[in-house]
Design a protein around this motif. Structure first.
Motif, PDB file in Angstrom:
ATOM      1  N   GLY A 206      11.113   8.642 -12.130  1.00  0.00           N
ATOM      2  CA  GLY A 206      10.662   8.662 -13.920  1.00  0.00           C
ATOM      3  C   GLY A 206       9.237   8.427 -13.984  1.00  0.00           C
ATOM      4  N   ARG A 207       9.096   8.063 -14.965  1.00  0.00           N
ATOM      5  CA  ARG A 207       7.082   8.128 -15.268  1.00  0.00           C
ATOM      6  C   ARG A 207       6.693   6.541 -14.638  1.00  0.00           C
ATOM      7  N   LYS A 208       7.627   5.650 -14.234  1.00  0.00           N
ATOM      8  CA  LYS A 208       6.996   4.474 -13.265  1.00  0.00           C
ATOM      9  C   LYS A 208       7.076   4.257 -11.887  1.00  0.00           C
ATOM     10  N   THR A 209       6.384   3.642 -11.557  1.00  0.00           N
ATOM     11  CA  THR A 209       5.761   4.161 -10.015  1.00  0.00           C
ATOM     12  C   THR A 209       6.393   2.678  -9.734  1.00  0.00           C
ATOM     13  N   TRP A 210       6.424   1.931  -8.202  1.00  0.00           N
ATOM     14  CA  TRP A 210       6.623   0.948  -7.384  1.00  0.00           C
ATOM     15  C   TRP A 210       5.190   0.813  -6.294  1.00  0.00           C
ATOM     16  N   SER A 211       4.881   0.183  -5.974  1.00  0.00           N
ATOM     17  CA  SER A 211       3.545   0.021  -4.906  1.00  0.00           C
ATOM     18  C   SER A 211       3.607  -1.147  -4.294  1.00  0.00           C
ATOM     19  N   PRO A 212       4.679  -1.474  -3.613  1.00  0.00           N
ATOM     20  CA  PRO A 212       5.003  -2.986  -2.517  1.00  0.00           C
ATOM     21  C   PRO A 212       3.692  -3.142  -1.131  1.00  0.00           C
ATOM     22  N   GLN A 213       3.237  -4.362  -1.939  1.00  0.00           N
ATOM     23  CA  GLN A 213       2.451  -4.477  -0.858  1.00  0.00           C
ATOM     24  C   GLN A 213       2.274  -5.228   0.247  1.00  0.00           C
ATOM     25  N   ASN A 214       1.097  -5.579   1.204  1.00  0.00           N
ATOM     26  CA  ASN A 214       1.207  -6.962   1.433  1.00  0.00           C
ATOM     27  C   ASN A 214       0.608  -8.065   1.239  1.00  0.00           C
ATOM     28  N   TYR A 215       1.434  -8.757   1.752  1.00  0.00           N
ATOM     29  CA  TYR A 215       0.648 -10.572   1.125  1.00  0.00           C
ATOM     30  C   TYR A 215      -0.552 -10.171   1.476  1.00  0.00           C
ATOM     31  N   ASP A 216      -1.754  -9.667   2.376  1.00  0.00           N
ATOM     32  CA  ASP A 216      -2.911  -9.644   2.909  1.00  0.00           C
ATOM     33  C   ASP A 216      -3.636  -9.161   2.355  1.00  0.00           C
ATOM     34  N   LYS A 217      -3.014  -7.478   1.491  1.00  0.00           N
ATOM     35  CA  LYS A 217      -3.613  -6.941   1.470  1.00  0.00           C
ATOM     36  C   LYS A 217      -3.884  -5.902   2.478  1.00  0.00           C
ATOM     37  N   LYS A 218      -3.948  -5.700   3.756  1.00  0.00           N
ATOM     38  CA  LYS A 218      -3.838  -5.193   5.274  1.00  0.00           C
ATOM     39  C   LYS A 218      -2.822  -4.604   5.143  1.00  0.00           C
ATOM     40  N   TYR A 219      -3.129  -3.390   6.208  1.00  0.00           N
ATOM     41  CA  TYR A 219      -1.655  -2.552   6.934  1.00  0.00           C
ATOM     42  C   TYR A 219      -2.146  -2.379   8.393  1.00  0.00           C
ATOM     43  N   ARG A 220      -1.410  -2.079   9.534  1.00  0.00           N
ATOM     44  CA  ARG A 220      -1.887  -2.248  10.394  1.00  0.00           C
ATOM     45  C   ARG A 220      -1.002  -1.047  11.245  1.00  0.00           C
ATOM     46  N   GLY A 221      -0.840   0.007  10.538  1.00  0.00           N
ATOM     47  CA  GLY A 221      -1.010   1.555  11.624  1.00  0.00           C
ATOM     48  C   GLY A 221       0.716   0.772  12.456  1.00  0.00           C
ATOM     49  N   GLU A 222       1.304   1.293  13.539  1.00  0.00           N
ATOM     50  CA  GLU A 222       2.694   1.668  13.845  1.00  0.00           C
ATOM     51  C   GLU A 222       2.980  -0.198  14.787  1.00  0.00           C
ATOM     52  N   VAL A 223       3.705  -0.623  13.930  1.00  0.00           N
ATOM     53  CA  VAL A 223       3.888  -1.818  14.641  1.00  0.00           C
ATOM     54  C   VAL A 223       5.336  -1.926  14.742  1.00  0.00           C
TER      55      VAL A 223
END
Length: 369
Positions: A206-223
């Motif tokens: 609806g009007r709400k969003t949820w953005s799960p993040q990694n603990y270290d706030k980093k993203y590693r691409g394809e794993v």
């Protein structure tokens, strides 16, 4: 302290101690009490009165459901349990020293600000600031569910008798992820070597969003999915849960841990462990992975006997463990979870600091806010 001084003063008047020794004895008594708080399992006279106080309290409490209190305290019952005193000592010391080290780190980082003045003081490994941090530890033999140790906190005393290993439930965080991946691998749709992209995610409700993040706030691409487990990558766990389905994971969690299905959220936050379990419940879940997929019911009682040795209440394993996962799948999960303690894994640093060299498999679990 006032009562101590009253008794000492009376003793001096009756000639049991010299008149001038009251103050000295009062100070000695106060330091004995302080030492007793530092080592709550030891009596004032340095005698070992109870080397496993959390275990004794747990057994007493469980027996009260079966026998009158008078029978337990004065009936001459012999209670034979599954607890291993060497394991229990190690569990108590591991919890006490681990929490003490963690509290020291938080103190150095300014994490002790605003602590409640009502927290009772307990010195020793926890430090003079008092046991701001508490915890629980449960050890379960995976083959049959025998409870080998229960550590309920930093030390058992008048202010600290909660057996957190069984009485407290807390968010399990990422320690839930092995069950997400076990359900995914068991469905036949995923394999540990499959790859997935670790990148920012946003879900709209609806009007709400949820953005799960990694603990270290980093993203590693394809794993690979194995790497996602080793490094506890949240975004990949959420995507795997989304494609596997929430219901199969909840059924597996309930069967493995013994917790009712209603305790688990029926949404994608399940992948991040946004539900509460006790250490004993979580230990049972991991025992299932170590036991070839059979979920053992934890038990502590081997037998209750009377004064003459007659068995009043037999104990032992609580029936045949239910098969909730295939043995081959558990072998796959064990192989994957070994990487958590290896180089690049989220538990590698802790394993190195602890000097852990034996083959081991496991998973870290962290929650925030």
């Amino acid at each position: 302290k006032a009562r101590t001084r009253t008794v000492l003063t009376r003793m001096a008047r009756l000639g049991f101690i010299p008149e001038g020794s009251v103050e000295r004895y009062a100070k000695e008594a106060a330091s004995l009490v302080e030492a007793r708080q530092r080592q709550p399992e030891v009596s004032f006279w340095r005698m070992r009165v109870n080397e496993a106080p959390y275990v004794a309290e747990y057994v007493r409490r469980e027996l009260e459901a079966r026998y009158p209190k008078e029978r337990i305290l004065k009936g001459g019952l012999r209670v034979r349990t599954t607890f291993d005193l060497d394991v229990q000592r190690a569990a108590q010391e591991a919890l006490r020293s681990g929490l003490g080290a963690l509290q020291g780190e938080l103190g150095a980082a300014g994490g002790l600000a605003g602590r409640s003045p009502a927290v009772p003081a307990l010195a020793g490994a926890i430090g003079a600031a008092g046991p701001l941090l508490q915890g629980g530890l449960a050890v379960v033999r995976s083959t049959d569910g025998a409870i080998l140790a229960l550590a309920g906190g930093t030390g058992f005393n008048f202010q600290n008798q909660l057996i957190r290993a069984v009485d407290s439930r807390r968010p399990v965080g990422s320690s839930l992820k092995p069950f997400v991946y076990a359900a995914a691998f068991g469905s036949g749709r995923f394999k540990p070597e499959d790859t997935m992209v670790d990148e920012p995610l946003t879900y709209r409700f609806g009007r709400k969003t949820w953005s799960p993040q990694n603990y270290d706030k980093k993203y590693r691409g394809e794993v690979t999915l194995s790497t996602a487990v080793h490094q506890s990558i949240n975004t990949v766990a959420v995507r795997v849960l989304e494609r596997t389905g929430v219901e199969p994971v909840i059924r597996l969690l309930s069967a493995a841990t013994g917790a009712p299905e209603r305790r688990f959220p029926r949404d994608l936050t399940l992948a991040l462990g946004t539900f509460d379990l006790s250490p004993l419940e979580l230990a049972r879940g991991y025992a299932t992975l170590a036991n070839g997929g059979k979920s053992p019911v934890p038990y502590f009682l081997r037998a209750v006997e009377d004064r003459e040795g007659k068995v009043l209440l037999p104990g032992g394993p609580q029936g045949e463990p239910a098969q909730v996962l295939e043995p081959a799948l558990c072998s796959t999960m064990t192989a994957v979870l070994r990487g958590v303690l290896g180089p690049g894994g989220s538990a590698h640093g802790a394993a190195v600091r602890a000097g852990l060299t034996v083959p081991a498999a496991g998973k870290t679990g962290t929650t925030s806010d």
